[in-house]
Design an enzyme around this catalytic site. Structure first.
Site, mmCIF file in Angstrom:
data_model
loop_
_atom_site.group_PDB
_atom_site.id
_atom_site.type_symbol
_atom_site.label_atom_id
_atom_site.label_comp_id
_atom_site.label_asym_id
_atom_site.label_seq_id
_atom_site.Cartn_x
_atom_site.Cartn_y
_atom_site.Cartn_z
ATOM 1 N N HIS A 27 74.815 113.960 -29.288
ATOM 2 C CA HIS A 27 73.657 114.692 -29.810
ATOM 3 C C HIS A 27 74.178 115.667 -30.861
ATOM 4 O O HIS A 27 75.281 116.210 -30.710
ATOM 5 C CB HIS A 27 72.992 115.547 -28.706
ATOM 6 C CG HIS A 27 71.970 114.841 -27.869
ATOM 7 N ND1 HIS A 27 71.811 115.126 -26.522
ATOM 8 C CD2 HIS A 27 71.027 113.914 -28.179
ATOM 9 C CE1 HIS A 27 70.825 114.388 -26.040
ATOM 10 N NE2 HIS A 27 70.332 113.641 -27.013
ATOM 11 N N CYS A 64 71.975 122.792 -24.486
ATOM 12 C CA CYS A 64 71.209 121.710 -23.875
ATOM 13 C C CYS A 64 70.185 122.234 -22.874
ATOM 14 O O CYS A 64 69.131 121.631 -22.668
ATOM 15 C CB CYS A 64 72.131 120.745 -23.138
ATOM 16 S SG CYS A 64 73.331 119.917 -24.170
HETATM 17 N N1 ARG Z 1 72.842 113.592 -19.525
HETATM 18 C C1 ARG Z 1 72.049 113.975 -20.658
HETATM 19 C C2 ARG Z 1 71.979 112.849 -21.659
HETATM 20 O O1 ARG Z 1 72.971 112.185 -21.867
HETATM 21 C C3 ARG Z 1 72.603 115.226 -21.289
HETATM 22 C C4 ARG Z 1 71.730 115.793 -22.363
HETATM 23 C C5 ARG Z 1 72.329 116.996 -23.007
HETATM 24 N N2 ARG Z 1 71.416 117.634 -23.867
HETATM 25 C C6 ARG Z 1 71.673 118.002 -25.134
HETATM 26 N N3 ARG Z 1 70.783 118.699 -25.757
HETATM 27 N N4 ARG Z 1 72.756 117.631 -25.745
HETATM 28 O O2 ARG Z 1 70.938 112.593 -22.240
#
Ligand code: ARG
Length: 287
Positions: A184, A278
């Site tokens: 991300h 996150c």
């Molecule tokens: N386990 C989640 C995923 O892979 C983690 C999300 C983390 N969020 C972020 N904003 N980077 O989607």
């Protein structure tokens, strides 16, 4: 010393005077159903045990830090069976009080999109938009002043960038991620002020690195070590920068620029590939 004390006792140097915190409104989701039961990024290993109580304590501490710094924290009820819902940043993107909903890439998370959108509707947000293309909210959309940086490569569909630009009426600048550990945009880049960011260049394609150098020639560049402890998953209020405590070089670089780095411990949530940013969705008001 609490962060508030730190803020009031900070030396009034010329550099520090420049850094002004503005009160923010955040949405957070308690990790009451948090677990690692599937793997959709390289950080997630369902075989590794997760301490649910510790996750909740770490998350609670983050919310308390925000409140001590004068910010408002809204809370959305977690839904059983959606272990990643704690990552509120992915729930939507909110600019000028207008809500651009999230549409998740993986089946395990798709129900989170409508769950977050319903919260906004129930809160009385008038302009709530259900998107056509896949996008994972502020995981991939980061607002810098009146511009929006938009990640793609792993989760958000690049077609979503045009959709977001049309919805917000703000320039959306696409950036392509290449390293699956930084899946991300908010794992590879953090917004520090209306015109400053910090980022890990190696997480981006050469072209996107060039775009970042063009837009932010003086940006803080993270080392591989700081990026690896999720140091870029940080939240700035213009003065205080909350980030994973282990990001020691970043803390030093931030302090040198007059920011006040505040280390947070979110080790349990890191087992799912998430940390400070996150867990935090910024609710930007109407203007
Ligand atoms: N386990 C989640 C995923 O892979 C983690 C999300 C983390 N969020 C972020 N904003 N980077 O989607």
């Amino acid at each position: 010393m609490s962060p508030t004390d730190a803020a009031t006792q900070a030396k009034p140097t010329a550099t520090h005077d420049r850094r002004v915190a503005t009160p923010r409104r955040f949405l957070m989701c308690p990790p009451r159903h948090f677990d690692v039961t599937y793997s959709i990024n390289p950080w997630m290993d369902p075989a590794k045990p997760v301490d649910g109580e510790l996750a909740l304590a770490q998350w609670t501490e983050l919310g308390n830090l925000y409140r001590e710094l004068g910010h408002t924290v809204e809370v959305i009820e977690p839904v059983p069976g959606l272990p990643d819902m704690v990552f509120a940043a992915n729930g939507a993107t909110v600019v000028d009080g207008r809500v651009f909903g999230a549409r998740f890439r993986h089946a395990e998370r798709t129900a989170e999109g409508p769950a977050y959108l319903s919260w906004f509707v129930a809160q009385g947000y008038a302009d709530v938009y259900w998107p056509e293309h896949i996008n994972e909210g502020e995981g991939d959309y980061l607002v810098v002043g009146r511009k929006v940086l938009a990640g793609t490569g792993f989760r958000t569909d690049p077609r979503s960038h045009a959709e977001a630009q049309e919805f917000f009426g703000l320039p959306v600048i696409g950036l392509t991620l290449v390293n699956p550990e930084f899946y991300h945009l908010d794992t590879a880049l953090a917004v520090l002020s209306d015109d400053e960011v910090m980022y890990y260049p190696e997480a981006f394609t050469p072209g996107s690195q060039a775009v970042l150098r063009e837009l932010f020639p003086d940006a803080i560049r993270a080392t591989a070590e700081d990026a690896a402890v999720f140091g870029l998953n940080a939240l700035s209020d213009g003065r205080h920068v909350l980030l994973p405590a282990a990001a020691v070089n970043l803390k030093r670089q931030l302090a040198a620029r007059g920011f006040e780095p505040i280390g947070a411990e979110l080790g349990e949530l890191l087992k799912a590939g998430g940390s400070v940013k996150c867990c935090t969705l910024e609710l930007r008001p109407e203007r």
